[in-house]
Design an enzyme around this catalytic site. Structure first.
Site, short mmCIF file in Angstrom:
data_model
loop_
_atom_site.label_atom_id
_atom_site.label_comp_id
_atom_site.label_asym_id
_atom_site.label_seq_id
_atom_site.Cartn_x
_atom_site.Cartn_y
_atom_site.Cartn_z
N ARG A 69 -3.67 1.72 8.42
CA ARG A 69 -2.79 0.58 8.72
C ARG A 69 -1.79 0.93 9.80
O ARG A 69 -1.32 0.05 10.52
CB ARG A 69 -2.07 0.12 7.45
CG ARG A 69 -2.76 -1.05 6.81
CD ARG A 69 -2.25 -1.34 5.44
NE ARG A 69 -3.05 -0.66 4.44
CZ ARG A 69 -2.58 -0.21 3.29
NH1 ARG A 69 -1.33 -0.37 2.99
NH2 ARG A 69 -3.39 0.39 2.45
N TYR A 73 -1.16 -1.64 12.76
CA TYR A 73 0.15 -2.17 13.13
C TYR A 73 0.42 -1.93 14.62
O TYR A 73 0.97 -2.79 15.30
CB TYR A 73 1.27 -1.50 12.33
CG TYR A 73 1.17 -1.67 10.83
CD1 TYR A 73 1.81 -0.79 9.97
CD2 TYR A 73 0.42 -2.70 10.26
CE1 TYR A 73 1.73 -0.94 8.60
CE2 TYR A 73 0.33 -2.86 8.90
CZ TYR A 73 0.99 -1.97 8.06
OH TYR A 73 0.89 -2.12 6.71
N TYR A 95 3.19 -14.32 7.73
CA TYR A 95 3.43 -15.09 6.51
C TYR A 95 4.62 -14.50 5.77
O TYR A 95 5.01 -13.35 6.00
CB TYR A 95 2.18 -15.16 5.64
CG TYR A 95 1.90 -13.95 4.78
CD1 TYR A 95 1.16 -12.90 5.26
CD2 TYR A 95 2.36 -13.89 3.46
CE1 TYR A 95 0.90 -11.79 4.48
CE2 TYR A 95 2.10 -12.80 2.67
CZ TYR A 95 1.36 -11.75 3.17
OH TYR A 95 1.09 -10.67 2.39
N HIS A 97 8.46 -13.82 4.95
CA HIS A 97 9.54 -13.55 5.89
C HIS A 97 9.05 -12.48 6.85
O HIS A 97 8.55 -11.45 6.42
CB HIS A 97 10.77 -13.04 5.11
CG HIS A 97 11.99 -12.88 5.94
ND1 HIS A 97 12.06 -12.06 7.04
CD2 HIS A 97 13.22 -13.46 5.82
CE1 HIS A 97 13.27 -12.13 7.57
NE2 HIS A 97 13.99 -12.97 6.85
N ALA A 127 8.18 -13.64 -0.57
CA ALA A 127 7.63 -13.63 -1.93
C ALA A 127 8.75 -13.46 -2.95
O ALA A 127 8.67 -14.00 -4.07
CB ALA A 127 6.60 -12.51 -2.06
N GLN A 169 3.62 -4.24 -4.44
CA GLN A 169 2.36 -3.62 -4.05
C GLN A 169 1.90 -2.56 -5.05
O GLN A 169 1.51 -1.45 -4.67
CB GLN A 169 2.47 -3.02 -2.63
CG GLN A 169 2.84 -4.08 -1.61
CD GLN A 169 2.94 -3.57 -0.18
OE1 GLN A 169 2.96 -4.37 0.75
NE2 GLN A 169 2.99 -2.26 0.02
N SER A 238 -0.23 -8.30 -6.39
CA SER A 238 0.53 -8.19 -7.64
C SER A 238 1.86 -7.48 -7.42
O SER A 238 1.94 -6.46 -6.72
CB SER A 238 -0.27 -7.42 -8.69
OG SER A 238 -1.46 -8.07 -9.02
#
Lengths: 277, 70
Positions: A69, A73, A95, A97, A127, A169, A238
């Site tokens: 990742r 990024y 998506y 903030h 979220a 996470q 989750s």
């Protein structure tokens, strides 16, 4: 840093839900951009952004299973920066903030700012905002500590069980490779549970939370005993919420120095008392 | 070509009155937005996972973003 270059970047958040949580200013930034780069995890969300600006490109193709990742990024930053450097008015839409749990948004802003470009971030609904609304938890009531699960596991954080805990996470907890993978890390989850059991009783009710992304779905708000966490069915979205053990004892030294009493504090919070006065 | 189901989901997400109408008259409301029969079947089958697959809302790739800060 003086703004000396023609291109510009505004980074916006589209909210957790597909379209309905987008602020008015975000919509206008998207509409008015020369090009939009979008990191949105669903088709309706992308379609909605395209309806606002036809020159919308996704960043999803930069993800690959097994690819770090960190590399992904950087690729995202490079793609966004390239358009800004070519003189375009760019909008990057993430998506939730765009500044919460997002690496490339902050990184590309920092880089472009250093190079004299105009940059800005607009807030979006995160979220955590959805969690507050869905679970009826006020982070101010007991205070709130919030961590990324793997970072919490790897480092010696001081957890205060009197504060609400939000651990993000948890599905990938313990994954140090940062690779896009579908594998659920059970060892990490077991270790996380053991660490939490040093602060809470085994029957303490915790919540597995997943925010819904559309009104045709429902948010997941599943209560389980902390001891059962290792066997919980988790997904990549989750979040673990651990309610407070309650308010801690009053700090009587401080209250005494303020020349008030505990009863003074409690009476001021009582509607009945206030009605009597 | 525009995806009618995706557009309908977006419309529902922005309009609580439309959502109320959908909860009372799901078929009529959906058809007004041109939702295809196979998608109508998904909506009314209460098949959340099927819908999420259809709208690319499931799986790691669809989540898109495991955000990292460590």
């Amino acid at each position: 840093m003086e703004i000396s270059q023609q291109g510009s970047l505004v980074v916006v958040g589209t909210g957790i839900s597909v379209a309905g949580q987008m602020t008015l200013i975000t919509r206008n930034h998207i509409r008015q951009a020369d090009v939009v780069y979008a990191a949105i995890p669903n088709k309706p969300g992308i379609e909605f952004i395209r309806s606002l600006n036809s020159n919308t490109h996704t960043l999803t193709d930069l993800y690959e299973v097994g690819k770090s990742r960190v590399q992904t990024y950087q690729n995202m930053c490079d793609r966004i920066a390239e358009s800004v450097e070519s003189g375009m008015k760019v909008c990057a839409a993430f998506y939730g903030h765009p500044g919460v749990f997002v690496t490339p948004s902050h990184r590309v802003i920092d880089t472009l700012k250093e190079n004299g470009f105009s940059v800005k971030m607009e807030p979006g609904i995160s979220a955590e905002d959805c969690l507050v609304a869905d679970l009826g938890i006020d982070p101010a009531e007991y205070g709130c500590q919030s961590y990324e699960a793997t970072q919490f596991l790897f480092r010696r954080y001081t957890l205060d069980p009197y504060m609400t805990q939000i651990i993000w996470q948890i599905w990938g907890v313990g994954d140090h490779l940062l690779k896009s993978t579908l594998k659920h890390n059970t060892t990490g989850l077991q270790l996380l549970t053991e660490r939490l059991l040093s602060h809470y009783p085994s029957d303490h009710q915790v919540i597995i939370y997943e925010a819904r992304t559309s009104p045709i779905f429902v948010s997941r708000m599943e209560e389980i005993c902390l001891a059962d966490l290792p066997s919980a069915q988790l997904t990549a979205i989750s979040t673990l919420v651990i309610p407070s053990l309650g308010l801690p004892e009053y700090n009587l030294d401080v209250i005494d120095k303020l020349q008030i009493t505990v009863d003074d504090i409690k009476n001021n919070l009582s509607l009945e008392k206030q009605a009597e006065e | 070509m525009s995806d009618c189901l995706a557009n309908f989901v977006n419309a529902l997400d922005q309009d609580p009155i439309l959502m109320q109408e959908y909860s009372e008259k799901p078929q009529q409301t959906s058809e007004r937005y041109g939702v295809a029969p196979e998608d109508l079947a998904l909506l009314f089958a209460n098949d959340a996972e099927g819908l999420k697959q259809r709208l690319n809302m499931t799986g790691f790739k669809a989540i898109l973003w495991i955000k990292h800060c460590h």
